[in-house]
Write a protein that holds these residues in place. Structure first.
Motif, PDB file in Angstrom:
ATOM      1  N   GLU A 172       1.151  -1.532   0.087  1.00 60.11           N
ATOM      2  CA  GLU A 172      -0.455  -0.142  -0.064  1.00 60.11           C
ATOM      3  C   GLU A 172       0.915   1.034   0.074  1.00 60.11           C
ATOM      4  O   GLU A 172       2.369   1.119   0.647  1.00 60.11           O
ATOM      5  CB  GLU A 172      -0.678   0.260   1.439  1.00 60.11           C
ATOM      6  N   GLY A 174      -0.024   6.015   0.102  1.00 58.45           N
ATOM      7  CA  GLY A 174      -0.587   6.644   0.811  1.00 58.45           C
ATOM      8  C   GLY A 174       0.181   7.815  -0.833  1.00 58.45           C
ATOM      9  O   GLY A 174       1.001   8.163  -0.890  1.00 58.45           O
ATOM     10  N   ARG A 241      -5.609   6.001  -0.650  1.00 60.35           N
ATOM     11  CA  ARG A 241      -4.191   4.820  -0.982  1.00 60.35           C
ATOM     12  C   ARG A 241      -4.175   3.977  -2.037  1.00 60.35           C
ATOM     13  O   ARG A 241      -5.161   3.162  -2.150  1.00 60.35           O
ATOM     14  CB  ARG A 241      -5.088   3.859   0.304  1.00 60.35           C
ATOM     15  N   TYR A 270      -2.619   4.848   6.134  1.00 55.69           N
ATOM     16  CA  TYR A 270      -2.875   6.107   5.410  1.00 55.69           C
ATOM     17  C   TYR A 270      -2.101   6.633   7.037  1.00 55.69           C
ATOM     18  O   TYR A 270      -0.974   7.227   6.022  1.00 55.69           O
ATOM     19  CB  TYR A 270      -3.743   6.427   4.545  1.00 55.69           C
TER      20      TYR A 270
END
Length: 306
Positions: A172, A174, A241, A270
């Motif tokens: 992931e 941000g 995200r 995030y």
């Protein structure tokens, strides 16, 4: 609800007077106590939507706020609707030259008429096109599981997406909008289940997180670059995200999904990614609110055609 509570606790009470609205499962709005203005009406300067999934992240609440001429945090109507639609996200990402996993889109009506045969080797992932939090997603490992997965996904949406399975790692990253969008240090999600599903995200609490992700500098920079490009291609604003898959054999990165209202709980990635990147939680909220007000100011400078 947990995200909203975390945001309320983190907002500086010297800067903000907070009025919260709880929307229950029947759709009724329950405002908190409001200090009225002299004319008897509450004055709202900016709205922070903390609403995941349908009606919160898909452009509908954003459209309502546009009609009310209220500034709000995060993506607008177009970016919200597009990013919520997994098929459109892939299509727009492809057109922007971004790598996405091979996929096909089916309708509920097609499944009722013809039996579907996967064009990809197993395993494959079957997902409702418009939904979040991994609800209705199944990893199918053979024909029988595929048929069950299609029926499950069709319960949640009239369109279903089938993706080639990627054996590898999940990440992931941000993105924070502005004149120039910037990307956070990425993290890696290490699921405790067969994949990062609803139980792993919200119930079991057994998935592991690597922050920063164990990547070399070149791969980190590539992921950050792709995250910003995906954010811009989808017309996102404010925050998002971007989720990635990395093939274990080739180390190729794929843009998987874009979440325009990421979690903001104490364990959500995030804000954690941005905190690691040098922007503490409270400052991140300040920046997002400032971006919302700046966008509203830009709109006021745009000539309206009536």
């Amino acid at each position: 609800m947990r995200s909203a509570s975390s945001i309320k606790r983190a907002l500086d009470e010297q800067k903000y007077q907070i009025v919260d609205y709880f929307i229950d499962k029947t759709g009724h709005w329950h405002p908190s106590a409001i200090v009225p203005e002299p004319d008897g009406n509450p004055e709202i300067d900016v709205v922070f939507p903390v609403l995941h999934g349908p009606f919160g992240e898909d452009g509908t609440i954003q459209g309502l706020l546009e009609l009310a001429a209220l500034p709000y945090v995060g993506a607008g109507v177009l970016g919200s609707a597009l990013a919520m639609d997994k098929a459109m996200t892939k299509r727009v990402s492809q057109q922007a030259g971004l790598p996405v996993v091979d996929y096909v889109v089916l309708t509920r009506e097609q499944l009722e008429i013809d039996s579907f045969v996967s064009p990809f080797p197993y395993p494959v992932f079957v997902k409702p096109v418009n939904l979040g939090s991994s609800v209705g997603i199944t990893k199918a490992k053979d024909d029988a599981e595929l048929q069950t997965a299609l029926k499950t996904a069709a319960d949640f949406d009239s369109r279903i997406i089938v993706e080639r399975g990627i054996v590898g790692r999940e990440f992931e990253c941000g993105v924070l909008g502005g004149v120039r969008a910037s990307a956070s240090t990425p993290c890696e999600i290490i699921p405790s289940q067969d994949f990062y599903n609803y139980e792993d995200k919200y119930i079991l609490n057994t998935a592991r997180i690597e922050l920063p992700a164990k990547l070399d500098a070149g791969k980190t920079e590539e992921m950050q670059r792709l995250a910003i490009l995906a954010f811009e291609a989808a017309g996102c604003e404010g925050m998002a995200r971007v989720d990635f898959l990395m093939d274990a054999t080739s180390a190729k990165l794929y843009v998987n999904e874009i979440n325009t209202i990421p979690g903001f709980t104490s364990i959500s990635m995030y804000p954690k990614m941005w905190e690691y990147s040098g922007i503490p939680y409270a400052e991140l909220l300040d920046r997002l609110i400032r971006l919302a007000l700046d966008r509203a100011e830009q709109k006021q400078r745009t000539r309206a055609v009536l």
